[in-house]
Write a protein that holds these residues in place. Structure first.
Motif, PDB file in Angstrom:
ATOM      1  N   SER A 290       0.831  -1.206   0.000  1.00 30.08           N
ATOM      2  CA  SER A 290       0.000   0.000   0.000  1.00 30.08           C
ATOM      3  C   SER A 290       0.868   1.260   0.000  1.00 30.08           C
ATOM      4  O   SER A 290       0.508   2.270  -0.602  1.00 30.08           O
ATOM      5  CB  SER A 290      -0.960   0.007   1.191  1.00 30.08           C
ATOM      6  N   GLU A 291       2.044   1.183   0.620  1.00 31.89           N
ATOM      7  CA  GLU A 291       2.959   2.324   0.607  1.00 31.89           C
ATOM      8  C   GLU A 291       3.480   2.594  -0.802  1.00 31.89           C
ATOM      9  O   GLU A 291       3.602   3.747  -1.219  1.00 31.89           O
ATOM     10  CB  GLU A 291       4.144   2.090   1.560  1.00 31.89           C
ATOM     11  N   GLU A 292       3.790   1.532  -1.554  1.00 32.93           N
ATOM     12  CA  GLU A 292       4.254   1.697  -2.934  1.00 32.93           C
ATOM     13  C   GLU A 292       3.150   2.286  -3.806  1.00 32.93           C
ATOM     14  O   GLU A 292       3.412   3.154  -4.647  1.00 32.93           O
ATOM     15  CB  GLU A 292       4.712   0.361  -3.511  1.00 32.93           C
ATOM     16  N   VAL A 293       1.927   1.828  -3.598  1.00 32.72           N
ATOM     17  CA  VAL A 293       0.793   2.369  -4.358  1.00 32.72           C
ATOM     18  C   VAL A 293       0.644   3.855  -4.061  1.00 32.72           C
ATOM     19  O   VAL A 293       0.491   4.676  -4.975  1.00 32.72           O
ATOM     20  CB  VAL A 293      -0.513   1.610  -4.032  1.00 32.72           C
ATOM     21  N   ASP A 294       0.694   4.226  -2.785  1.00 30.50           N
ATOM     22  CA  ASP A 294       0.571   5.633  -2.407  1.00 30.50           C
ATOM     23  C   ASP A 294       1.693   6.470  -3.007  1.00 30.50           C
ATOM     24  O   ASP A 294       1.467   7.571  -3.489  1.00 30.50           O
ATOM     25  CB  ASP A 294       0.569   5.783  -0.885  1.00 30.50           C
ATOM     26  N   GLN A 295       2.929   5.933  -2.982  1.00 29.23           N
ATOM     27  CA  GLN A 295       4.076   6.649  -3.535  1.00 29.23           C
ATOM     28  C   GLN A 295       3.909   6.861  -5.049  1.00 29.23           C
ATOM     29  O   GLN A 295       4.150   7.949  -5.562  1.00 29.23           O
ATOM     30  CB  GLN A 295       5.363   5.886  -3.248  1.00 29.23           C
ATOM     31  N   LYS A 296       3.490   5.814  -5.746  1.00 36.56           N
ATOM     32  CA  LYS A 296       3.310   5.923  -7.196  1.00 36.56           C
ATOM     33  C   LYS A 296       2.173   6.888  -7.528  1.00 36.56           C
ATOM     34  O   LYS A 296       2.286   7.703  -8.455  1.00 36.56           O
ATOM     35  CB  LYS A 296       3.056   4.554  -7.804  1.00 36.56           C
ATOM     36  N   LEU A 297       1.079   6.821  -6.776  1.00 37.43           N
ATOM     37  CA  LEU A 297      -0.041   7.724  -6.998  1.00 37.43           C
ATOM     38  C   LEU A 297       0.368   9.171  -6.735  1.00 37.43           C
ATOM     39  O   LEU A 297       0.018  10.072  -7.498  1.00 37.43           O
ATOM     40  CB  LEU A 297      -1.232   7.341  -6.117  1.00 37.43           C
ATOM     41  N   LYS A 298       1.136   9.385  -5.671  1.00 38.44           N
ATOM     42  CA  LYS A 298       1.613  10.729  -5.367  1.00 38.44           C
ATOM     43  C   LYS A 298       2.459  11.267  -6.528  1.00 38.44           C
ATOM     44  O   LYS A 298       2.314  12.429  -6.922  1.00 38.44           O
ATOM     45  CB  LYS A 298       2.432  10.714  -4.079  1.00 38.44           C
ATOM     46  N   GLY A 299       3.331  10.429  -7.079  1.00 36.94           N
ATOM     47  CA  GLY A 299       4.151  10.841  -8.218  1.00 36.94           C
ATOM     48  C   GLY A 299       3.313  11.180  -9.441  1.00 36.94           C
ATOM     49  O   GLY A 299       3.571  12.170 -10.129  1.00 36.94           O
ATOM     50  N   ILE A 300       2.297  10.362  -9.693  1.00 35.40           N
ATOM     51  CA  ILE A 300       1.407  10.607 -10.832  1.00 35.40           C
ATOM     52  C   ILE A 300       0.650  11.923 -10.651  1.00 35.40           C
ATOM     53  O   ILE A 300       0.548  12.735 -11.577  1.00 35.40           O
ATOM     54  CB  ILE A 300       0.418   9.431 -11.007  1.00 35.40           C
ATOM     55  N   MET A 301       0.129  12.151  -9.459  1.00 32.64           N
ATOM     56  CA  MET A 301      -0.638  13.369  -9.192  1.00 32.64           C
ATOM     57  C   MET A 301       0.261  14.614  -9.259  1.00 32.64           C
ATOM     58  O   MET A 301      -0.147  15.649  -9.777  1.00 32.64           O
ATOM     59  CB  MET A 301      -1.324  13.277  -7.831  1.00 32.64           C
TER      60      MET A 301
ATOM     61  N   PHE B  10      -0.233  17.663 -11.889  1.00 32.72           N
ATOM     62  CA  PHE B  10      -0.330  19.056 -11.440  1.00 32.72           C
ATOM     63  C   PHE B  10       0.729  19.916 -12.122  1.00 32.72           C
ATOM     64  O   PHE B  10       0.428  20.994 -12.649  1.00 32.72           O
ATOM     65  CB  PHE B  10      -0.176  19.134  -9.918  1.00 32.72           C
ATOM     66  N   ASP B  11       1.975  19.442 -12.100  1.00 33.44           N
ATOM     67  CA  ASP B  11       3.068  20.210 -12.708  1.00 33.44           C
ATOM     68  C   ASP B  11       2.828  20.434 -14.198  1.00 33.44           C
ATOM     69  O   ASP B  11       3.072  21.528 -14.715  1.00 33.44           O
ATOM     70  CB  ASP B  11       4.407  19.492 -12.501  1.00 33.44           C
ATOM     71  N   ASN B  12       2.325  19.411 -14.883  1.00 33.57           N
ATOM     72  CA  ASN B  12       2.042  19.527 -16.313  1.00 33.57           C
ATOM     73  C   ASN B  12       0.920  20.530 -16.568  1.00 33.57           C
ATOM     74  O   ASN B  12       1.008  21.361 -17.476  1.00 33.57           O
ATOM     75  CB  ASN B  12       1.688  18.158 -16.894  1.00 33.57           C
ATOM     76  N   ALA B  13      -0.144  20.476 -15.762  1.00 30.83           N
ATOM     77  CA  ALA B  13      -1.259  21.411 -15.918  1.00 30.83           C
ATOM     78  C   ALA B  13      -0.803  22.846 -15.666  1.00 30.83           C
ATOM     79  O   ALA B  13      -1.153  23.766 -16.409  1.00 30.83           O
ATOM     80  CB  ALA B  13      -2.394  21.042 -14.972  1.00 30.83           C
ATOM     81  N   LEU B  14      -0.008  23.040 -14.623  1.00 31.67           N
ATOM     82  CA  LEU B  14       0.479  24.381 -14.294  1.00 31.67           C
ATOM     83  C   LEU B  14       1.386  24.923 -15.399  1.00 31.67           C
ATOM     84  O   LEU B  14       1.224  26.050 -15.868  1.00 31.67           O
ATOM     85  CB  LEU B  14       1.230  24.348 -12.961  1.00 31.67           C
ATOM     86  N   LYS B  15       2.341  24.102 -15.848  1.00 32.26           N
ATOM     87  CA  LYS B  15       3.273  24.523 -16.905  1.00 32.26           C
ATOM     88  C   LYS B  15       2.519  24.857 -18.192  1.00 32.26           C
ATOM     89  O   LYS B  15       2.796  25.865 -18.848  1.00 32.26           O
ATOM     90  CB  LYS B  15       4.287  23.408 -17.162  1.00 32.26           C
ATOM     91  N   THR B  16       1.553  24.006 -18.545  1.00 29.66           N
ATOM     92  CA  THR B  16       0.793  24.230 -19.779  1.00 29.66           C
ATOM     93  C   THR B  16      -0.063  25.485 -19.666  1.00 29.66           C
ATOM     94  O   THR B  16      -0.139  26.272 -20.618  1.00 29.66           O
ATOM     95  CB  THR B  16      -0.081  23.004 -20.096  1.00 29.66           C
ATOM     96  N   ALA B  17      -0.696  25.690 -18.514  1.00 31.20           N
ATOM     97  CA  ALA B  17      -1.497  26.900 -18.316  1.00 31.20           C
ATOM     98  C   ALA B  17      -0.626  28.144 -18.412  1.00 31.20           C
ATOM     99  O   ALA B  17      -1.011  29.144 -19.036  1.00 31.20           O
ATOM    100  CB  ALA B  17      -2.211  26.848 -16.968  1.00 31.20           C
TER     101      ALA B  17
END
Length: 92
Positions: free
Chosen positions: A31-42, A46-53
């Motif tokens: 569950s920790e690996e899932v949370d870590q991977k999800l955090k990276g994806i999110m 976010f970074d992509n949306a901000l940069k593109t905006a």
């Protein structure tokens, strides 16, 4: 599965011939690996949306860029790039 029938047939033949040594992976994550991977994806989303905006949507002074617009534009650019890479493109 997101694959053509031809690709699925290859996966299935590989699975039948090689068993556990086949192409397809069966990963188990804690569950920790899932949370870590999800955090990276999110964070990446976010970074992509901000940069593109920031690139495509001018914001008023003192106002943060629109993450909604950035996300939508980033999604469009991703699809358009994939279409271009696959040769499904038009020129005028």
């Amino acid at each position: 599965m997101g694959c053509t029938q031809e690709a699925i047939d290859i996966f299935e033949a590989e699975r039948a011939a090689k068993g556990s040594q086949a192409i397809c992976q069966r990963l188990t994550w804690t569950s920790e690996e899932v949370d870590q991977k999800l955090k990276g994806i999110m964070k990446a989303a976010f970074d992509n949306a901000l940069k593109t905006a920031e690139e495509y949507v001018p914001a008023k002074q003192g106002e943060l860029p629109s993450l909604v617009a950035g996300s939508n534009i980033a999604g469009f650019v991703k699809v358009a790039t994939a279409m271009h890479d696959q040769g499904d493109w038009w020129t005028q």
